[in-house]
Design a protein around this motif. Structure first.
Motif, PDB file in Angstrom:
ATOM      1  N   PRO A 285       0.825  -1.208   0.000  1.00 45.64           N
ATOM      2  CA  PRO A 285       0.000   0.000   0.000  1.00 45.64           C
ATOM      3  C   PRO A 285       0.865   1.266   0.000  1.00 45.64           C
ATOM      4  O   PRO A 285       0.883   2.036   0.958  1.00 45.64           O
ATOM      5  CB  PRO A 285      -0.813  -0.134   1.292  1.00 45.64           C
ATOM      6  CG  PRO A 285       0.063  -0.925   2.201  1.00 45.64           C
ATOM      7  CD  PRO A 285       0.834  -1.880   1.314  1.00 45.64           C
ATOM      8  N   HIS A 286       1.612   1.439  -1.083  1.00 47.81           N
ATOM      9  CA  HIS A 286       2.497   2.604  -1.184  1.00 47.81           C
ATOM     10  C   HIS A 286       1.654   3.873  -1.176  1.00 47.81           C
ATOM     11  O   HIS A 286       0.638   3.972  -1.875  1.00 47.81           O
ATOM     12  CB  HIS A 286       3.325   2.522  -2.465  1.00 47.81           C
ATOM     13  CG  HIS A 286       4.098   1.247  -2.589  1.00 47.81           C
ATOM     14  ND1 HIS A 286       4.938   0.789  -1.607  1.00 47.81           N
ATOM     15  CD2 HIS A 286       4.132   0.311  -3.583  1.00 47.81           C
ATOM     16  CE1 HIS A 286       5.479  -0.361  -1.986  1.00 47.81           C
ATOM     17  NE2 HIS A 286       5.002  -0.670  -3.166  1.00 47.81           N
ATOM     18  N   LEU A 287       2.092   4.825  -0.411  1.00 47.82           N
ATOM     19  CA  LEU A 287       1.250   5.965  -0.102  1.00 47.82           C
ATOM     20  C   LEU A 287       1.964   7.284  -0.370  1.00 47.82           C
ATOM     21  O   LEU A 287       3.070   7.514   0.114  1.00 47.82           O
ATOM     22  CB  LEU A 287       0.856   5.898   1.378  1.00 47.82           C
ATOM     23  CG  LEU A 287       0.002   7.020   1.941  1.00 47.82           C
ATOM     24  CD1 LEU A 287      -1.377   6.993   1.292  1.00 47.82           C
ATOM     25  CD2 LEU A 287      -0.128   6.857   3.449  1.00 47.82           C
ATOM     26  N   LEU A 288       1.321   8.129  -1.170  1.00 50.74           N
ATOM     27  CA  LEU A 288       1.757   9.513  -1.343  1.00 50.74           C
ATOM     28  C   LEU A 288       0.909  10.337  -0.388  1.00 50.74           C
ATOM     29  O   LEU A 288      -0.316  10.345  -0.503  1.00 50.74           O
ATOM     30  CB  LEU A 288       1.540   9.947  -2.790  1.00 50.74           C
ATOM     31  CG  LEU A 288       2.059  11.326  -3.205  1.00 50.74           C
ATOM     32  CD1 LEU A 288       3.565  11.436  -3.030  1.00 50.74           C
ATOM     33  CD2 LEU A 288       1.656  11.619  -4.647  1.00 50.74           C
ATOM     34  N   ALA A 289       1.530  11.010   0.567  1.00 51.31           N
ATOM     35  CA  ALA A 289       0.768  11.671   1.635  1.00 51.31           C
ATOM     36  C   ALA A 289       1.259  13.095   1.871  1.00 51.31           C
ATOM     37  O   ALA A 289       1.837  13.405   2.914  1.00 51.31           O
ATOM     38  CB  ALA A 289       0.858  10.853   2.923  1.00 51.31           C
ATOM     39  N   PRO A 290       1.029  14.006   0.909  1.00 52.19           N
ATOM     40  CA  PRO A 290       1.456  15.399   1.091  1.00 52.19           C
ATOM     41  C   PRO A 290       0.705  16.068   2.239  1.00 52.19           C
ATOM     42  O   PRO A 290      -0.459  15.747   2.509  1.00 52.19           O
ATOM     43  CB  PRO A 290       1.113  16.043  -0.250  1.00 52.19           C
ATOM     44  CG  PRO A 290       0.022  15.188  -0.824  1.00 52.19           C
ATOM     45  CD  PRO A 290       0.334  13.799  -0.369  1.00 52.19           C
ATOM     46  N   THR A 291       1.385  16.973   2.909  1.00 55.92           N
ATOM     47  CA  THR A 291       0.776  17.711   4.015  1.00 55.92           C
ATOM     48  C   THR A 291       0.827  19.207   3.731  1.00 55.92           C
ATOM     49  O   THR A 291       1.714  19.695   3.030  1.00 55.92           O
ATOM     50  CB  THR A 291       1.486  17.429   5.348  1.00 55.92           C
ATOM     51  OG1 THR A 291       2.864  17.805   5.237  1.00 55.92           O
ATOM     52  CG2 THR A 291       1.411  15.956   5.717  1.00 55.92           C
ATOM     53  N   GLY A 292      -0.130  19.920   4.295  1.00 55.64           N
ATOM     54  CA  GLY A 292      -0.171  21.368   4.152  1.00 55.64           C
ATOM     55  C   GLY A 292      -0.723  22.008   5.413  1.00 55.64           C
ATOM     56  O   GLY A 292      -1.487  21.373   6.161  1.00 55.64           O
ATOM     57  N   CYS A 293      -0.341  23.243   5.663  1.00 52.90           N
ATOM     58  CA  CYS A 293      -0.805  23.949   6.854  1.00 52.90           C
ATOM     59  C   CYS A 293      -1.057  25.412   6.503  1.00 52.90           C
ATOM     60  O   CYS A 293      -0.314  26.003   5.703  1.00 52.90           O
ATOM     61  CB  CYS A 293       0.218  23.841   7.975  1.00 52.90           C
ATOM     62  SG  CYS A 293      -0.420  24.366   9.582  1.00 52.90           S
ATOM     63  N   ASP A 294      -2.100  25.988   7.082  1.00 52.53           N
ATOM     64  CA  ASP A 294      -2.459  27.381   6.840  1.00 52.53           C
ATOM     65  C   ASP A 294      -1.594  28.291   7.710  1.00 52.53           C
ATOM     66  O   ASP A 294      -1.844  28.443   8.914  1.00 52.53           O
ATOM     67  CB  ASP A 294      -3.945  27.587   7.151  1.00 52.53           C
ATOM     68  CG  ASP A 294      -4.446  28.966   6.767  1.00 52.53           C
ATOM     69  OD1 ASP A 294      -3.612  29.845   6.471  1.00 52.53           O
ATOM     70  OD2 ASP A 294      -5.677  29.172   6.769  1.00 52.53           O
ATOM     71  N   LEU A 295      -0.589  28.901   7.106  1.00 52.54           N
ATOM     72  CA  LEU A 295       0.331  29.751   7.862  1.00 52.54           C
ATOM     73  C   LEU A 295      -0.327  31.056   8.306  1.00 52.54           C
ATOM     74  O   LEU A 295       0.173  31.725   9.207  1.00 52.54           O
ATOM     75  CB  LEU A 295       1.582  30.048   7.036  1.00 52.54           C
ATOM     76  CG  LEU A 295       2.459  28.839   6.714  1.00 52.54           C
ATOM     77  CD1 LEU A 295       3.666  29.263   5.881  1.00 52.54           C
ATOM     78  CD2 LEU A 295       2.920  28.131   7.975  1.00 52.54           C
ATOM     79  N   ARG A 296      -1.444  31.420   7.691  1.00 52.47           N
ATOM     80  CA  ARG A 296      -2.155  32.611   8.143  1.00 52.47           C
ATOM     81  C   ARG A 296      -2.789  32.378   9.505  1.00 52.47           C
ATOM     82  O   ARG A 296      -2.937  33.304  10.299  1.00 52.47           O
ATOM     83  CB  ARG A 296      -3.215  33.021   7.118  1.00 52.47           C
ATOM     84  CG  ARG A 296      -2.638  33.556   5.817  1.00 52.47           C
ATOM     85  CD  ARG A 296      -3.666  33.641   4.716  1.00 52.47           C
ATOM     86  NE  ARG A 296      -4.164  32.304   4.351  1.00 52.47           N
ATOM     87  CZ  ARG A 296      -4.921  32.058   3.292  1.00 52.47           C
ATOM     88  NH1 ARG A 296      -5.276  33.053   2.477  1.00 52.47           N
ATOM     89  NH2 ARG A 296      -5.333  30.840   3.021  1.00 52.47           N
ATOM     90  N   ARG A 297      -3.146  31.136   9.781  1.00 52.58           N
ATOM     91  CA  ARG A 297      -3.753  30.782  11.069  1.00 52.58           C
ATOM     92  C   ARG A 297      -2.737  30.208  12.049  1.00 52.58           C
ATOM     93  O   ARG A 297      -2.852  30.390  13.258  1.00 52.58           O
ATOM     94  CB  ARG A 297      -4.870  29.762  10.864  1.00 52.58           C
ATOM     95  CG  ARG A 297      -6.046  30.279  10.046  1.00 52.58           C
ATOM     96  CD  ARG A 297      -7.103  29.198   9.888  1.00 52.58           C
ATOM     97  NE  ARG A 297      -7.614  28.753  11.183  1.00 52.58           N
ATOM     98  CZ  ARG A 297      -8.211  27.585  11.388  1.00 52.58           C
ATOM     99  NH1 ARG A 297      -8.340  26.724  10.383  1.00 52.58           N
ATOM    100  NH2 ARG A 297      -8.665  27.261  12.577  1.00 52.58           N
ATOM    101  N   TYR A 298      -1.751  29.500  11.506  1.00 50.68           N
ATOM    102  CA  TYR A 298      -0.812  28.784  12.371  1.00 50.68           C
ATOM    103  C   TYR A 298       0.632  29.176  12.075  1.00 50.68           C
ATOM    104  O   TYR A 298       1.534  28.340  12.119  1.00 50.68           O
ATOM    105  CB  TYR A 298      -0.983  27.271  12.184  1.00 50.68           C
ATOM    106  CG  TYR A 298      -2.371  26.775  12.464  1.00 50.68           C
ATOM    107  CD1 TYR A 298      -2.866  26.721  13.763  1.00 50.68           C
ATOM    108  CD2 TYR A 298      -3.204  26.369  11.425  1.00 50.68           C
ATOM    109  CE1 TYR A 298      -4.148  26.267  14.026  1.00 50.68           C
ATOM    110  CE2 TYR A 298      -4.486  25.908  11.674  1.00 50.68           C
ATOM    111  CZ  TYR A 298      -4.960  25.864  12.975  1.00 50.68           C
ATOM    112  OH  TYR A 298      -6.233  25.414  13.227  1.00 50.68           O
ATOM    113  N   GLY A 299       0.853  30.435  11.776  1.00 49.29           N
ATOM    114  CA  GLY A 299       2.193  30.879  11.405  1.00 49.29           C
ATOM    115  C   GLY A 299       3.054  31.369  12.549  1.00 49.29           C
ATOM    116  O   GLY A 299       4.158  31.876  12.325  1.00 49.29           O
TER     117      GLY A 299
END
Length: 266
Positions: free
Chosen positions: A195-209
């Motif tokens: 089960p090879h997995l591509l798992a990109p992550t992102g975060c809202d820097l305007r809220r959590y910067g």
């Protein structure tokens, strides 16, 4: 300490024939790095800067989409193993594991991880890459992919970048096997239909910067090898086998590979 960089071009150009002394030495170097540190950077001519940028462009566009739109790709009934995982869902082990926190306090000050104050504020997208087994007892690991509306390039971009990164991992796995004195396919034969997995992550820097915010708490991966493409933002720290904390800077055109729990140290 700088994470060493290995150029895979020499191994790739060697073909299927007998491994020469130069390539053998490179394989021993790869296996030695994985054994001693658990992390290395690789340069794979098949994984171009343009490939990386195209993937990043699409994921940045997706993660900046409205909250209610992203929730349409959420699949909690499948344990978030496909589709999107919203912010605030993943609880880092380091937040709740007192034994792990005690281990942190025993580390030198400069190597101590930051302990999160709550769930991870990051979003994650789970995309399976490669052929699935025809029969499986783990349906959530092999479910149909979730494709967001308005992204006609989604499947091709995710599959293309995912396959290229898996190809890089397979080469490193072959080189490590040769370096350890094992058959060339000792590891790759066990990876087929995984089960090879591509798992990109992102975060809202305007809220959590805010400086010091922990996007993903200290953890180790359960699987064999983890590969990271280059990010456009700094802040990734890893811990080597000796416990030393290293801030990773992935050079342009390179990929970061780390060992997971399935790799037993020699």
């Amino acid at each position: 300490m700088e994470v060493p960089v290995i150029d895979l071009a020499a191994y790739l150009s060697a073909g299927e024939g007998e491994v020469g002394s130069e390539v053998s030495e490179l394989c021993r170097e790869v296996s030695g790095i994985l054994r001693e540190t658990g992390a290395l950077l690789v340069k794979d001519p098949r994984c171009t800067v343009e490939d990386n940028d195209r993937f990043l462009d699409m994921m940045e566009k997706y993660f900046e989409s409205p909250f209610h739109f992203k929730r349409l790709q959420e699949r909690p009934n499948l344990h978030y193993q496909v589709g999107v995982t919203p912010e605030g869902v993943e609880i880092p082990r380091s937040l709740v594991d007192e034994e792990m926190q005690e281990k942190f306090r025993a580390m030198p000050k400069e190597s101590q991880p930051s302990i999160p104050i709550g769930p991870d504020p990051k979003w994650r997208y789970m995309w399976r890459v490669g052929p699935r087994p025809s029969n499986t007892r783990f349906q959530e690991l092999n479910s149909e992919p979730v494709i967001p509306d308005g992204f006609p390039e989604w499947k091709e971009t995710m599959d293309s970048w995912g396959h290229k990164m898996i190809s890089a991992i397979e080469v490193v796995a072959e080189m490590a096997a040769i370096g350890f004195g094992l058959p060339k396919d000792a590891f790759t034969s066990l990876m087929k239909q995984g089960p090879h997995l591509l798992a990109p992550t992102g975060c809202d820097l305007r809220r959590y910067g805010k400086e010091g915010t922990v996007f993903a708490g200290y953890h180790y991966d359960l699987n064999f090898l983890t590969i990271h493409g280059r990010s456009r933002f700094p802040g990734l720290n890893i811990w080597l086998r000796n416990g030393k904390k290293v801030e990773v800077k992935v050079p342009v055109g390179c990929l970061l590979i780390q060992t997971g729990k399935q790799v037993n140290p020699y």
